[in-house]
Enzyme design. Structure first.
Site, short mmCIF file in Angstrom:
data_model
loop_
_atom_site.label_atom_id
_atom_site.label_comp_id
_atom_site.label_asym_id
_atom_site.label_seq_id
_atom_site.Cartn_x
_atom_site.Cartn_y
_atom_site.Cartn_z
N GLU A 288 62.36 10.26 59.48
CA GLU A 288 61.94 10.74 58.17
C GLU A 288 61.78 12.26 58.19
OE1 GLU A 288 61.66 8.79 55.61
OE2 GLU A 288 61.79 6.85 56.62
N GLU B 182 58.72 -12.10 59.66
CA GLU B 182 59.58 -11.85 60.83
C GLU B 182 60.12 -10.43 60.85
OE1 GLU B 182 60.78 -12.22 64.17
OE2 GLU B 182 60.54 -14.29 63.48
N LYS C 197 53.02 -2.44 65.04
CA LYS C 197 53.80 -3.60 65.49
C LYS C 197 53.15 -4.26 66.71
CE LYS C 197 58.02 -1.43 63.76
NZ LYS C 197 59.24 -0.68 64.11
#
Length: 438
Positions: free
Chosen positions: A191, A130, A206
């Protein structure tokens, strides 16, 4: 009856440490629900780092694969990250040993999800993830368990908080991409090397997972058309505002008779839409299905606590013995789908051309568009304040010419732009942003 369940956490970064703390903090509530969940083992690269955790009585493994094979644990929580290397080795070792796996690793699943799902099925254990998509938003459970009676026409969303933060700041404050990226890095949202986020690759991983869940297809991350936000300029955001839109980096999966279209790119969305209201580091996912209509889930897409929330939810499920097909259907039934290439995408377009300010340029642009059967909804020309004009109204410098099209194919748009470039009308490469209308 209370279920005793021992977990091993591989990776004690921000999320891993948050998981350990959350299980300790919620111990009484979990016990009240019949779950005695205990962190029995951990593994991380640096034993000496002070993480503010009470690890008394917890076995430390320098080798995460040894942790995965240990008889001291029932479930491996993989929070190392990365598509290959130690993360993949840990998950494979755990599944081969017949242990349940909980992971937040979208790159691993996007590249190896089908093979790992088959391994989990062969061992009769769960592979839960999840936290891999949209952080604390329960989108995996919604697609897999909440909508089995629905046919999904489209799933799309804001899946990267870094990009949404940058675009939100650019819109609100008129700042450049570079300035907002620097701030995002200073705040820890981006980052040191932000390429994976700002060029759309994180969103693509994703999206590939969501596509598989929505349509029961094999994960096809290589079939995702990917474009990031680094070329979006403040002028584009101002024009979007004037036209009634906001610009968001969206991941979109859409089914048609031709196959499944997967694309990640900056998108103009109507200000009136739910997804247009999502600002900052927040994520949102919209599922357009036949029975429920349009369902939008909004929440924190990253961060230690939000991601740990999704991890602990998965741990609670697997501790109760819940084992579901990893991607909603058995691994053997995950069929390959026909790719719909980006050239075949059809929709409205925002096109910003930087053209030479001379007579006939707008007419030449319109002619090339007409030759490709592209209908123009509007044409807007903007001169910069500093450009100045001669007595005939010409600036003497390149100026932006903005086109809004009715529905057209990507292939025709690109062919028209190539022809306009060949005519010598452009002072710099064109900006193209797709429009996702309600």
């Amino acid at each position: 009856m209370t279920v005793s369940y021992r977990i091993g956490v591989a990776g004690l970064g921000t999320v891993g440490a948050s998981v350990v703390r959350m299980i300790a903090r919620r111990r009484d509530t979990l016990l009240a629900s019949g779950l005695d969940i205990r962190v029995a083992a951990v593994s991380s690269r640096d034993r000496t780092r002070d993480r503010g955790l009470d690890l008394a009585g917890v076995t430390w493994f320098d080798d995460p694969v040894a942790l995965a094979r240990s008889g001291e644990i029932d479930c491996v929580v993989e929070l190392i990250g990365g598509a290959d290397g130690p993360a993949k080795a840990v998950v494979e070792a755990a599944l081969q040993a017949g242990k349940t796996v909980v992971t937040a690793n979208k790159a691993l699943l996007a590249h190896h999800g089908a093979a790992l799902a088959a391994m989990a099925e062969d061992s009769g254990v769960a592979l839960a993830y999840e936290a891999a998509v949209a952080g604390g938003i329960p989108v995996i459970k919604t697609l897999r368990e909440g909508l089995p009676g629905n046919a999904v026409a489209r799933v799309y969303g804001i899946l990267n908080g870094t990009c949404n933060y940058i675009l939100s700041r650019m819109e609100r404050e008129g700042l450049t991409f570079e300035a907002c990226l620097k701030d995002a890095q200073a705040l820890g949202y981006a980052e040191a090397d932000p390429t994976f986020d700002v060029e759309g690759f994180d969103t693509a991983h994703k999206l590939a997972i969501l596509t598989s869940l929505a349509y029961g297809t094999a994960i096809d991350v290589d079939g995702v058309s990917v474009e990031g936000i680094s070329r979006v300029q403040p002028l584009d955001l101002r024009m979007a505002d004037e036209l009634g839109y906001r610009i968001k980096l969206l991941g979109v999966a859409q089914a048609s008779e031709a196959g499944i279209e997967q694309r990640v790119h900056p998108t103009m969305v109507p200000k009136s839409s739910a997804i247009a209201q999502v600002m900052g580091v927040t994520n949102a996912v919209t599922i357009d299905a036949d029975a429920v209509g349009e369902l939008t889930l909004i929440g924190p897409g990253a961060g230690g606590e939000a991601t740990a929330s999704a991890v602990v939810a998965d741990i609670a499920d697997v501790a109760r013995g819940i084992v579901r097909p990893t991607f909603g259907v058995p691994a053997a039934a995950m069929r390959a789908s026909e790719r719909v290439e980006m050239q075949r995408h059809e929709g409205g377009y925002y096109i910003r051309l930087t053209v030479h300010d001379r007579p006939g340029v707008a007419a030449g642009v319109a002619q090339r568009m007409a030759e490709r059967e592209i209908s123009l909804e509007s044409i807007l020309q903007r001169r910069t304040e500093s450009a100045g004009t001669d007595p005939r109204g010409r600036s003497g410098r390149p100026v932006p010419l903005v086109l809004i099209t009715y529905a057209a194919t990507e292939g025709n748009i690109r062919a028209a732009l190539d022809a306009i470039g060949a005519d010598g009308l452009l002072a710099e490469p064109p900006q193209v942003i797709r429009i996702e209308r309600e």
